[in-house]
Write a protein that holds these residues in place. Structure first.
Motif, mmCIF file in Angstrom:
data_model
loop_
_atom_site.group_PDB
_atom_site.id
_atom_site.type_symbol
_atom_site.label_atom_id
_atom_site.label_comp_id
_atom_site.label_asym_id
_atom_site.label_seq_id
_atom_site.Cartn_x
_atom_site.Cartn_y
_atom_site.Cartn_z
ATOM 1 N N GLU A 178 42.628 41.910 40.683
ATOM 2 C CA GLU A 178 42.709 40.549 40.125
ATOM 3 C C GLU A 178 42.444 40.453 38.753
ATOM 4 O O GLU A 178 41.512 41.023 38.233
ATOM 5 C CB GLU A 178 41.444 39.629 40.778
ATOM 6 C CG GLU A 178 41.566 39.317 42.438
ATOM 7 C CD GLU A 178 41.151 40.373 43.363
ATOM 8 O OE1 GLU A 178 40.927 40.125 44.407
ATOM 9 O OE2 GLU A 178 40.363 41.303 42.601
ATOM 10 N N ALA A 179 43.516 39.779 38.062
ATOM 11 C CA ALA A 179 43.341 39.720 36.700
ATOM 12 C C ALA A 179 42.766 40.892 35.836
ATOM 13 O O ALA A 179 41.988 41.017 35.318
ATOM 14 C CB ALA A 179 42.414 38.639 36.186
ATOM 15 N N PRO A 180 43.862 41.910 36.100
ATOM 16 C CA PRO A 180 43.423 43.235 35.411
ATOM 17 C C PRO A 180 43.464 43.380 34.282
ATOM 18 O O PRO A 180 42.837 44.242 33.362
ATOM 19 C CB PRO A 180 44.868 44.100 36.049
ATOM 20 C CG PRO A 180 45.775 43.086 36.107
ATOM 21 C CD PRO A 180 45.207 41.593 36.626
ATOM 22 N N HIS A 181 43.770 42.346 33.059
ATOM 23 C CA HIS A 181 43.616 42.129 32.063
ATOM 24 C C HIS A 181 42.245 42.202 31.329
ATOM 25 O O HIS A 181 41.852 42.279 30.243
ATOM 26 C CB HIS A 181 44.565 40.897 31.263
ATOM 27 C CG HIS A 181 44.170 39.719 31.644
ATOM 28 N ND1 HIS A 181 44.324 39.226 32.904
ATOM 29 C CD2 HIS A 181 43.299 38.717 31.153
ATOM 30 C CE1 HIS A 181 43.995 37.703 33.043
ATOM 31 N NE2 HIS A 181 43.297 37.631 31.812
ATOM 32 N N LEU A 182 41.529 41.698 32.319
ATOM 33 C CA LEU A 182 40.076 41.562 32.178
ATOM 34 C C LEU A 182 38.948 42.047 33.114
ATOM 35 O O LEU A 182 38.921 41.619 34.263
ATOM 36 C CB LEU A 182 39.570 40.059 31.956
ATOM 37 C CG LEU A 182 38.085 39.617 31.246
ATOM 38 C CD1 LEU A 182 37.945 40.308 29.782
ATOM 39 C CD2 LEU A 182 38.140 38.159 31.036
ATOM 40 N N PHE A 183 38.565 43.312 32.855
ATOM 41 C CA PHE A 183 37.873 44.292 33.799
ATOM 42 C C PHE A 183 36.415 43.618 33.691
ATOM 43 O O PHE A 183 36.066 42.883 32.869
ATOM 44 C CB PHE A 183 37.774 45.586 33.368
ATOM 45 C CG PHE A 183 38.935 46.254 33.742
ATOM 46 C CD1 PHE A 183 39.507 46.293 35.199
ATOM 47 C CD2 PHE A 183 39.819 46.739 32.782
ATOM 48 C CE1 PHE A 183 40.617 47.156 35.193
ATOM 49 C CE2 PHE A 183 40.970 47.534 33.076
ATOM 50 C CZ PHE A 183 41.271 47.632 34.143
ATOM 51 N N MET A 184 35.632 43.808 35.032
ATOM 52 C CA MET A 184 34.438 43.290 35.238
ATOM 53 C C MET A 184 33.418 44.255 34.781
ATOM 54 O O MET A 184 32.911 45.133 35.484
ATOM 55 C CB MET A 184 34.148 43.005 36.619
ATOM 56 C CG MET A 184 32.762 42.168 36.954
ATOM 57 S SD MET A 184 32.805 40.625 36.469
ATOM 58 C CE MET A 184 34.081 39.603 37.363
ATOM 59 N N ASP A 185 33.211 43.970 33.464
ATOM 60 C CA ASP A 185 31.927 45.001 32.995
ATOM 61 C C ASP A 185 30.832 44.858 33.586
ATOM 62 O O ASP A 185 30.115 43.712 33.859
ATOM 63 C CB ASP A 185 32.049 44.491 31.231
ATOM 64 C CG ASP A 185 32.704 45.280 30.524
ATOM 65 O OD1 ASP A 185 33.576 45.969 30.809
ATOM 66 O OD2 ASP A 185 32.757 45.189 29.227
ATOM 67 N N GLN A 186 30.058 45.989 33.653
ATOM 68 C CA GLN A 186 28.968 46.202 34.155
ATOM 69 C C GLN A 186 27.917 46.723 32.931
ATOM 70 O O GLN A 186 28.501 47.327 31.995
ATOM 71 C CB GLN A 186 28.987 47.005 35.270
ATOM 72 C CG GLN A 186 29.715 46.246 36.550
ATOM 73 C CD GLN A 186 29.535 47.261 37.693
ATOM 74 O OE1 GLN A 186 28.481 47.447 38.657
ATOM 75 N NE2 GLN A 186 30.863 47.613 38.175
ATOM 76 N N LEU A 187 26.529 46.577 33.066
ATOM 77 C CA LEU A 187 25.697 47.113 32.225
ATOM 78 C C LEU A 187 24.809 48.090 33.119
ATOM 79 O O LEU A 187 24.272 47.862 34.207
ATOM 80 C CB LEU A 187 24.640 46.003 31.623
ATOM 81 C CG LEU A 187 25.474 44.976 31.030
ATOM 82 C CD1 LEU A 187 24.577 43.968 30.597
ATOM 83 C CD2 LEU A 187 26.012 45.299 29.762
ATOM 84 N N TYR A 188 24.351 49.087 32.213
ATOM 85 C CA TYR A 188 23.470 49.977 32.945
ATOM 86 C C TYR A 188 22.300 50.186 31.690
ATOM 87 O O TYR A 188 22.537 50.514 30.604
ATOM 88 C CB TYR A 188 23.935 51.723 32.925
ATOM 89 C CG TYR A 188 22.995 52.587 33.531
ATOM 90 C CD1 TYR A 188 22.694 52.940 34.649
ATOM 91 C CD2 TYR A 188 22.382 53.164 32.570
ATOM 92 C CE1 TYR A 188 21.868 53.857 35.319
ATOM 93 C CE2 TYR A 188 21.411 54.357 32.747
ATOM 94 C CZ TYR A 188 21.119 54.688 34.310
ATOM 95 O OH TYR A 188 20.163 55.753 34.753
ATOM 96 N N LEU A 189 20.936 49.873 32.092
ATOM 97 C CA LEU A 189 19.865 49.688 31.099
ATOM 98 C C LEU A 189 19.214 50.856 31.658
ATOM 99 O O LEU A 189 18.321 50.952 32.485
ATOM 100 C CB LEU A 189 19.159 48.538 31.608
ATOM 101 C CG LEU A 189 19.782 46.992 30.833
ATOM 102 C CD1 LEU A 189 21.029 46.815 31.553
ATOM 103 C CD2 LEU A 189 18.643 46.087 31.078
ATOM 104 N N PRO A 190 18.940 51.932 30.755
ATOM 105 C CA PRO A 190 18.424 53.064 30.694
ATOM 106 C C PRO A 190 16.843 52.806 30.649
ATOM 107 O O PRO A 190 16.447 52.120 29.859
ATOM 108 C CB PRO A 190 18.569 54.120 29.674
ATOM 109 C CG PRO A 190 19.941 53.506 29.316
ATOM 110 C CD PRO A 190 19.993 52.147 29.496
ATOM 111 N N GLY A 191 16.001 53.235 31.746
ATOM 112 C CA GLY A 191 14.611 52.899 31.711
ATOM 113 C C GLY A 191 14.256 52.104 32.837
ATOM 114 O O GLY A 191 12.926 52.107 33.004
ATOM 115 N N LEU A 192 15.291 51.777 33.330
ATOM 116 C CA LEU A 192 15.039 51.020 34.644
ATOM 117 C C LEU A 192 15.348 51.828 36.031
ATOM 118 O O LEU A 192 16.324 52.713 35.932
ATOM 119 C CB LEU A 192 15.719 49.559 34.736
ATOM 120 C CG LEU A 192 15.186 48.498 33.513
ATOM 121 C CD1 LEU A 192 16.032 47.415 33.716
ATOM 122 C CD2 LEU A 192 13.644 48.198 33.626
ATOM 123 N N GLY A 193 14.707 51.447 37.210
ATOM 124 C CA GLY A 193 15.129 52.310 38.315
ATOM 125 C C GLY A 193 14.193 53.205 38.610
ATOM 126 O O GLY A 193 13.019 53.095 38.615
#
Length: 206
Positions: A156-171
């Protein structure tokens, strides 16, 4: 901008490997796939550094059943998040495709339907405490597979990927979940856990 509170975590090579989807065994060593190569599942590609502060409203897809184990603070202790613009994009794509928000989340964020992943039935939102700056890795999701379900980022709408974030120090940084919980408590402020109707306009918790 102030120095990121998680700068030491951000520079940790193991946490960066986890952000890239590399798996680790119970002994703390990198896990190997059947072909003898390092095992990867999920994670991010095309990672770049971003810095988050009080004006960043963040969201993550989670499992309502996890509220039974430590309540909302337990759901905040995860390195995986997305920013407000991506949450709005996810809702818009769910409406356009005529599917539920949880299904669009699985398509766009590569979340398998399998034990150990997520039921994807609630959205957790949080704001960062005033004066706190958090360094994160941003990128789109890699293919993830579990329990026979294989998820890739849908076209879907490949021109704009669904960025995700990884926050080091959590988990569980270094295998220490208590340390991640303490960081989440120190870094985050107002938080909610609700479900949203993708067929309605805007945010519509129910």
């Amino acid at each position: 901008m102030a120095l990121a509170v998680n700068e030491t975590y951000f520079r940790d090579s193991r946490l960066r490997m986890e952000a890239e989807g590399y798996q680790f065994g119970a002994d703390g060593n990198p896990a190997l796939a059947a072909d003898g190569m390092p095992d990867r599942n999920g994670g991010l590609v095309a990672m770049r550094r971003v810095e988050l502060a009080q004006d960043n409203w963040m969201f993550r897809i989670a499992s309502q059943k996890d509220l039974k184990y430590g309540g909302l603070p337990n759901l905040l202790n995860s390195p995986w998040w997305m920013e407000e613009d991506r949450m709005r994009l996810l809702l818009d794509r769910a409406r356009t495709a005529g599917v539920g928000l949880s299904e669009m989340g699985r398509r766009q964020l590569a979340l398998p339907v399998a034990p150990g992943w997520t039921d994807a039935d609630i959205i957790v939102s949080v704001r960062i405490r005033p004066g706190i700056v958090i360094a994160a890795l941003a990128g789109r999701g890699r293919t993830a597979a579990a329990g026979g379900d294989r998820r890739i980022v849908a076209p879907e709408a490949p021109h704009l990927f669904m960025d995700q974030l990884y926050l080091p120090g959590l988990g569980k940084p270094g295998g220490d979940r208590a340390k991640g919980m303490a960081n989440a408590n120190a870094w985050f402020d107002t938080a909610t856990a609700k479900s949203y109707d993708p067929m309605a306009r805007g945010y519509n918790p129910r």
